[in-house]
Design a protein around this motif. Structure first.
Motif, short mmCIF file in Angstrom:
data_model
loop_
_atom_site.label_atom_id
_atom_site.label_comp_id
_atom_site.label_asym_id
_atom_site.label_seq_id
_atom_site.Cartn_x
_atom_site.Cartn_y
_atom_site.Cartn_z
N LYS A 39 0.86 -1.19 0.00
CA LYS A 39 0.00 0.00 0.00
C LYS A 39 0.90 1.23 0.00
N GLU A 43 0.77 5.44 0.20
CA GLU A 43 -0.11 6.56 0.52
C GLU A 43 0.60 7.86 0.22
N ARG A 47 5.14 -0.73 8.04
CA ARG A 47 5.29 0.67 7.61
C ARG A 47 6.78 0.95 7.46
N MET A 95 -5.13 13.81 2.04
CA MET A 95 -5.11 12.37 1.85
C MET A 95 -6.52 11.91 1.46
N VAL A 130 -7.25 6.09 0.83
CA VAL A 130 -5.91 5.90 1.40
C VAL A 130 -5.98 5.90 2.92
N VAL A 190 -7.09 2.65 4.02
CA VAL A 190 -6.01 1.66 3.90
C VAL A 190 -5.05 1.78 5.07
N ALA A 191 -4.69 3.02 5.37
CA ALA A 191 -3.74 3.26 6.46
C ALA A 191 -4.31 2.77 7.78
#
Lengths: 237, 881
Positions: free
Chosen positions: A3, A5, A68, B1, B5, B8-9
Motif C-alpha cells: 500500500k 499513501e 510501515r 489524503m 488511502v 487503507v492506512a
C-alpha cells in the motif's frame, strides 16, 4: 500486499529542489502483477526503489505486507527485503566473482538454509541453466545472466518480486523468453510482481498497468485478459 | 489524503503490528561466505595487491626488525670484542674490592688487567714492551688468537697465560733473539714464553703510551714477583665486566655515586668515538629504512584497500537488496580481512625470517661473530604493523562500504559514499603516526618524516591549485596523443593530485635513502681509506727525521709528513682569562691527543701576578702546509713564507674558547714562559680519520727554540711489521704506536654496517615499487573504460599508448620534482641533526629525481595499462560494466 499513501520524493540539485514523485497512492494485492510504465525520467524506477525499501520517501508512506517502511531503519528494511522481497534488474546485478550457482545460493545461504546448494541447483535447472551453473556471469550471455537473476530472485522464496526493466538490456527475442520465464515462475510461486518498464506490450501481460507522467499517476488500467488470473489469485487469498 | 488511502492506512494500523528481527548469520555460513568471497576475489585479482601489500608490510618490517635486532647484537658483540668486555672500569689505581664484589653479586662476570711499560730481557737481548697482566677470566668478550711460533697462524684460545708463563707478540722473539720455551725476565720474575699472541681483542684500549711497544702478556698472579710496580709507577688498571644488560645498568648506577672521578666506567661507545659514530649512524639509518618500509607498506595497503572497497560498492548494494544488514556486511568483510591478515602475517613472518637469513648469509664474510638467536619481538612488530596498517588504512574505506545505499542497484550515479572521501586519510595519517612513533620510539626522526610529508602535501596543494586554475578542458581532445594526455590529466586532476602525492612520497623516500646511503658510505670510506697509515711514530727528534725517512724508503714504505709537536696551554685571550667552561670539554680528544696523553682537563696554576690561572694543555704543531682533512673556514692559511706570531684554531675549539679571528692569544709554552700569537684562520678538522689532528697550529718560527719532538705516521702491512724491531734498534728513543688492529676493527664494523644499509635500501626499494604499482593500478578502471570507448570510436593503438605514456610520464615528472625538493629538505635536517654530516645539495639528484619519476611512472603506467589496447573494447566494457 503493498500500500502506498500519498508518496513524494524530492531531491536537492545544484539547480534547486527537484520533485521526482508527488502524491503517489497505489495498492497492490497479493499475487497481483502490476506494470509501472512511463517515459524516461517519469519517476518509475524511483517509485520501485521506494516500494522495495531501497530508499526512503520524502513524504507519504509505503506499507509492505503490513510493515510501515517509514518506521524501519535501513537495517530493518534490509531484513524485510531478505524475508519478503526479490529483485530482477535491468543490469542483472549478479556478483561477478561468484558462479551462477553461487549467485543463486547466496539469498538461500543468507537465510541460514542448509539446503542452499540443492535448492539453487533445482532453480537453475528450472531456468534451463543447469549445465552452466559453474560459469561466471561474464561467461554468460545477457539472456542467461537475466535467467540466473530470475532464479536468484525466486531462490529467496520472496512473496513480492520487483523487476526493473528486466528486458531493457536484451534483444526482443531473448527478452520475450525471459519474460515468459518470469511470468511462468511468478504464477508457479504465486508471487506479487511489480514490474517497471517502458514496453507497452510487456505491460499488457500484467494484470494492471499504472502509468506515471512527471512523477504522478495518470492512469491505472486493469487488463481484461488478465482478470481471471487476478480473480483466481484473489480467490486463493 | 484521500478517503481510500486513509482507510487503507487505518486498516494497516489496525492490523497486528509486524516486527522485523535480524537473524544473525551462523558462524559456519559466515565463514563459508567469507572464504568463498575471499577465494573468488583472490582469483579475480581483486585482493592480490592488497594481500601483497600486507605481506610486504609484514615481510619488510619483520625482516628488517629481525636483521636489525641480530645485527645490533652482532655489532655490539663485535664492538664488545674491542673492550674484551661489555663495560670497562679504568683508573690509575686499584679499585676497592667491594666494587668488584658488588658486580659479582649482580651476577656479572669480572676480570682485571694491569698495563704498564717495562723492559724485558732474554739471555741475548732486551726491549721495551707494553706489558699487560691479565686475570684468569680474561677475556670476557672476544678471543685471543695465539700461535705456537713467531708469525704463525693464530688459533683461538680460552683465557690468557697461566701463572709462570708469558705470551708475546711475534716481533718480540726476533728482537730478543729468543724462541718459544725460553725464559724471559720481567723485573725480578723469570717467566717462560709459551705462546705468540696473534690477536688480542682489546689491544688498543688504554692510553696509547701504555701501548707503545709490542705486547707481553702475563698472569696477574705473577705481577708481585716482578716488583716493577712501585709507588708512582704509571700503571693502568682496568676492570672488565660482562653480563646481562639490566645488571650492567644497575651496576653503572650503583658505581656512579662512588667513583669520584678517579675511575671511569665506559662501554664501547665511550671508548671509541669512531665505532660509536658508525653504530649510531647505522642504527639511525636502519630505523629510517624500517620507517620508510612501514610508511610505504601502509600507503600500498591504503591504496589497494581503497580500490578494493570501491570495487565492492556494487557488491554491497546487491547484498543489501538480498537482505544483508550493514552489521552482517561488516562482519563478512572483517572476516575476509581477518583471514587475509592472518595468512599475510604467517607468510610475511616466514618470508621476513627468510630474508633476514639471506641477508645474514650475504654478510657471513663480514660478520665475524656468532649471532645470538633473534627474539620473538620482531615477529610481534611485523604482525602489529600489518594489523595497525589494516586498521588505519584499510578499515576506513571498508567501513564506508556499510553505508553504501542499496539504491545503487538502480542508480549507478549515486555518490559512492560520503565517508570515504576524507576520513580514511585522517585515520590513515593518525595510524601512521602511532605506528612510526611506536616503532621508532624516536620523536626526532618521526617528526622529520611528518614534516617532510606535510611539506610535500603543501607543495601538492600549490600544484593542484595550478591545475585547477588551468580551467576545465572541453572534450577529450583526441586529435593528438599529447592533447589527449593533457586533457586526461586535467580531467582526472583530483585522482592525479592523489597519485602525484603517493608517487612523490615514494620517490622521496627512495631518494632520501639512496642519497643518505651514498653519503654515509662515502663519508666512511673517506674516514678510513684503504691506505690509512696504521702506525704512529712519536718522540722523534729533528735530527732523526732524515734517517727514519731513509729507513722507510729502504723497506718499501712511503714516509709521511713529520709534525713538530709540543704541549702548550692557553692563558689569556686579548688579555682576558678564557671562558671557564671550555677547560672541561675534552670530548674532541682525538688520536693525536690520546697518543700524547693530551687533551686533559684543566689544571690550576698560579700566575706571576699571584692570581690563579687556568691552563689546559694541548698538543700543538707548526707547519706551513695545511694538513689533510683540514679546511680553512674563516680567515686565511699562511702562505709559503709565513710570518711569525700567527696561529690557526679548529673552529669548534675556537668557539668553546671564545676566540675569533684577529684575537691575540697568550700561551704558556712550559716553564712559565709565555708567548702571544694572533688568530689568522679557523679550520674544520676531520677528527675521525685516525690521523694526526691538532686544535692549534702555529705559523712556523713562532715556537722556534722552544724544543719539542716530531710525530709522523706510516702504513705498514702485517707482513712488514717486523721491520719495527730494526727501526727501534736503529732509533732506540722513538716510540711506535700500533693502531693497525684498531683500524682493522673499525673498518670491519664499517663494512658490516655498509652492507646492512645497502640491503635495507634494497628492501625499501621493493616496498616502493609495490606502492607505485598499487597506485598505478588504483586508477586503472577509469582508464580502461575511457580508452575502451575511445577505441570503440576508432582511436588507434598508437594514439592511446602514446597518450597513456605521456599522461603517466608527466605525472611522474611532477612527482619527481616534488620528491627531489622534499628529499633535499629532509636530508638537510637528517644529515645535520641526526647523522651529524655536512649537508651539500645533491645536484645530480635534481636531474635524476624528475627523470627517474618520469621514466619509472611512465613505464609502470604503460605496463599496467597495456591491456587496454590488447583486450577487445567489448570485453573491457562488459568486464567493468
Amino acid at each position: 500486499m503493498i500500500k502506498i499513501e500519498n508518496l513524494g520524493k524530492r531531491v536537492m540539485t545544484s539547480e534547486g529542489e527537484l520533485v521526482i514523485l508527488k502524491g503517489v497512492s497505489l495498492e497492490v494485492e497479493e499475487a497481483e502483477t502490476v506494470a509501472i510504465i512511463g517515459a524516461s525520467g517519469s519517476g518509475k524506477s524511483t517509485l520501485l526503489g521506494l516500494m522495495a525499501g531501497l530508499d526512503t520517501a520524502s513524504s507519504g508512506e509505503v506499507i509492505l505486507d503490513g510493515h510501515r517502511l517509514s518506521t524501519l531503519d535501513e537495517e530493518q528494511r534490509a531484513v524485510l527485503r531478505g524475508q519478503l522481497v526479490g529483485f530482477v534488474f535491468q543490469s542483472f546485478q549478479l556478483l561477478p566473482s561468484l558462479t551462477a550457482l553461487e549467485n543463486v545460493m547466496l539469498p538461500i545461504e543468507l537465510k541460514n538454509d542448509s539446503q542452499a546448494r540443492e535448492k539453487a541447483t533445482a532453480l537453475l535447472e528450472r531456468v534451463g541453466l543447469g549445465a552452466r551453473s559453474h560459469h561466471y556471469p561474464n561467461q554468460l550471455s545477457g539472456g542467461e545472466q537475466q535467467r540466473v537473476a530470475i532464479a536468484r530472485a525466486f531462490a529467496s522464496e520472496a512473496r513480492i518480486l520487483f523487476a526493473d526493466e528486466p528486458t531493457g538490456n536484451l534483444d526482443s527475442a531473448t527478452g520475450a523468453r525471459v519474460i515468459e520465464l518470469l511470468f511462468s515462475l511468478n504464477k508457479e510461486y504465486a508471487t506479487t510482481l511489480v514490474l517497471v518498464t517502458h514496453d507497452e506490450r510487456l505491460a499488457r501481460q500484467c494484470h494492471r498497468t499504472v502509468r506515471l507522467v512527471a512523477g504522478e499517476i495518470v492512469s491505472d488500467e486493469r487488463h481484461g485478459d488478465s482478470e481471471p488470473a487476478l480473480a483466481e489469485a484473489h480467490d486463493e487469498h | 489524503m484521500s478517503t481510500d488511502v486513509q482507510e487503507v492506512a487505518a486498516q494497516a494500523e489496525a492490523a497486528s503490528p509486524r516486527t522485523v528481527t535480524v537473524k544473525p548469520l551462523t558462524l559456519s555460513t559466515l565463514l563459508r561466505l567469507s572464504l568463498r568471497l575471499l577465494w573468488r576475489d583472490w582469483q579475480g585479482g581483486e585482493l592480490r595487491l592488497l594481500f601483497l601489500a600486507l605481506v610486504m608490510a609484514v615481510t619488510s618490517v619483520t625482516g628488517i626488525a629481525l636483521f636489525t635486532d641480530r645485527l645490533e647484537q652482532a655489532l655490539l658483540a663485535e664492538s664488545a670484542n674491542m673492550l674484551a668486555a661489555d663495560r670497562v672500569l679504568s683508573g690509575r689505581g686499584e679499585a676497592p674490592a667491594e666494587w668488584l664484589d658488588e658486580a659479582r653479586s649482580l651476577g656479572l662476570q669480572t676480570a682485571e688487567t694491569l698495563a704498564f711499560g717495562s723492559m724485558v730481557f732474554s739471555d741475548n737481548g732486551n726491549m721495551l714492551v707494553s706489558a699487560k697482566a691479565v686475570s684468569d677470566a680474561y677475556p670476557l668478550r672476544g678471543q685471543l688468537l695465539v700461535a705456537e711460533r713467531a708469525f704463525g697462524a693464530g688459533v683461538p684460545i680460552d683465557g690468557g697465560p697461566p701463572a709462570g708463563e708469558v705470551w708475546v707478540e711475534s716481533r718480540v722473539l726476533p728482537a730478543l733473539d729468543a724462541d718459544i720455551g725460553d725464559i724471559l725476565y720481567v723485573g725480578n720474575a723469570e717467566l717462560r714464553v709459551t705462546r705468540v699472541i696473534v690477536q688480542e681483542p682489546d689491544r688498543q684500549q688504554g692510553g696509547m703510551m701504555e701501548n707503545a711497544g709490542p705486547r707481553l702478556m702475563l698472569n696477574t698472579a705473577d705481577v708481585p714477583a716482578t716488583e716493577v710496580i712501585q709507588v708512582g709507577s704509571r700503571v693502568s688498571y682496568r676492570y672488565l665486566f660482562a653480563g646481562d644488560a639490566s645488571a650492567l645498568e644497575t651496576y653503572a648506577e650503583w658505581l656512579s655515586t662512588r667513583t669520584n672521578g678517579e675511575f671511569r666506567l665506559r662501554d664501547v661507545r665511550d671508548e671509541s668515538s669512531e665505532v660509536a659514530d658508525a653504530l649510531n649512524r647505522a642504527e639511525s639509518f636502519l630505523l629510517l629504512g624500517s620507517l620508510f618500509a612501514v610508511l610505504l607498506a601502509g600507503v600500498a595497503i591504503a591504496l589497494t584497500a581503497r580500490r578494493y572497497s570501491e570495487r565492492h560498492f556494487d557488491y554491497v548494494a546487491i547484498l543489501k537488496t538480498l537482505g544483508c544488514t550493514s552489521g552482517q556486511i561488516m562482519t563478512l568483510y572483517m572476516s575476509i580481512q581477518a583471514v587475509l591478515v592472518l595468512i599475510a602475517i604467517v607468510l610475511g613472518s616466514f618470508l621476513g625470517w627468510g630474508i633476514h637469513v639471506l641477508i645474514l648469509r650475504a654478510l657471513a664474510a663480514v660478520i665475524a661473530v656468532d649471532l645470538p638467536p633473534a627474539g620473538f619481538s620482531p615477529y610481534v612488530v611485523g604482525s602489529m604493523t600489518a594489523v595497525i596498517c589494516l586498521l588505519s588504512f584499510a578499515l576506513p574505506p571498508l567501513l564506508s562500504l556499510r553505508r553504501t545505499s542499496p539504491l545503487r542497484v538502480l542508480r549507478k550515479d549515486l555518490d559512492d559514499n560520503t565517508l570515504g572521501a576524507r576520513l580514511p586519510y585522517g585515520v590513515g595519517i593518525a595510524g601512521s603516526l602511532v605506528l612510526m612513533l611506536w616503532y621508532s620510539r624516536d620523536v626526532v626522526i618521526t617528526s622529520v618524516l611528518v614534516l617532510a610529508v606535510a611539506g610535500v602535501v603543501l607543495l601538492l596543494s600549490g600544484l593542484s591549485w595550478l591545475l585547477l586554475r588551468s580551467g576545465n578542458s572541453v572534450g577529450m581532445k583526441a586529435g593528438s596523443a599529447w592533447k589527449l594526455a593533457m586533457s586526461a590529466t586535467r580531467r582526472r586532476r583530483k585522482q592525479n593530485v592523489l597519485q602525484i602525492l603517493v608517487f612523490s612520497l615514494t620517490i622521496m623516500c627512495l631518494l632520501i635513502l639512496t642519497l643518505l646511503r651514498t653519503d654515509l658510505i662515502r663519508d666512511w670510506q673517506a674516514q678510513l681509506p684503504e691506505n690509512t697509515p696504521n702506525h704512529f711514530l712519536m718522540n722523534v727528534t729533528e735530527g732523526q727525521i732524515p734517517g727514519i725517512e731513509a729507513f722507510f724508503r729502504s723497506h718499501g714504505v712511503e714516509p709521511n709528513q713529520f709534525f713538530p709537536m709540543m704541549s702548550v696551554g692557553v692563558t689569556r685571550i686579548n688579555g682576558e682569562e678564557p671562558r671557564p667552561q671550555w677547560m672541561d670539554d675534552d670530548e674532541q680528544s682525538n688520536v693525536t691527543e690520546r697518543s700524547a696523553g693530551g687533551g686533559e682537563a684543566g689544571e690550576q696554576e698560579v700566575g706571576e701576578d699571584g692570581r690563579p690561572r687556568r691552563v689546559s694543555n694541548r698538543q700543538v704543531t707548526w707547519t706551513n702546509r695545511l694538513p689533510n682533512d683540514n679546511e680553512v673556514v674563516a680567515g686565511q692559511w699562511w702562505d709559503e713564507n709565513p710570518q711569525v706570531g700567527y696561529v690557526s684554531l679548529e673552529d669548534d675549539y675556537a668557539e668553546r674558547l671564545g676566540a675569533k679571528l684577529g684575537d691575540i692569544i697568550e700561551f704558556d709554552v712550559g716553564q712559565g714562559r709565555l708567548i702571544e700569537a694572533e688568530v689568522q684562520s679557523l679550520r674544520s678538522v676531520r677528527w675521525d680519520n685516525m690521523q694526526p689532528n691538532f686544535f692549534i697550529i702555529f705559523s712556523p718560527g713562532t715556537l722556534d727554540g722552544l724544543g719539542g719532538t716530531y710525530l709522523s705516521t706510516a702504513l705498514m702491512a702485517q707482513e712488514k711489521k717486523v721491520m719495527i724491531n730494526d727501526l727501534l734498534r736503529e732509533f732506540p728513543t722513538i716510540v711506535v704506536i700500533e693502531i693497525d688492529a684498531l683500524i682493522e676493527q673499525i673498518q670491519n664494523i664499517i663494512a658490516q654496517v655498509t652492507s646492512a644499509i645497502e640491503l635495507i635500501a634494497a628492501l625499501v626499494l621493493v616496498c616502493g615499487a609495490l606502492v607505485l604499482l598499487a597506485c598505478v593500478t588504483a586508477t586503472l578502471d577509469e582508464r580502461f573504460r575511457e580508452n575502451a570507448i575511445l577505441r570503440t570510436l576508432g582511436a588507434g593503438r598508437k594514439l592511446i599508448l602514446s597518450s597513456l605514456l605521456i599522461e603517466f610520464a608527466s605525472i611522474g615528472l611532477m612527482a619527481g620534482i616534488i620528491a627531489t625538493l622534499g628529499a633535499e629538505g629532509c636530508l638537510y635536517y637528517l644529515q645535520t641533526e641526526v647523522f651529524q654530516q655536512d649537508f651539500t645539495l645533491h645536484y645530480w639528484a635534481w636531474l635524476a629525481g624528475p627523470l627517474i619519476g618520469m621514466l619509472l611512472i611512465g613505464l609502470l603506467g604503460l605496463l599496467a595499462t597495456r591491456r587496454v589496447v590488447n583486450t577487445s573494447p567489448l570485453t573491457v566494457l562488459r568486464h567493468i560494466g
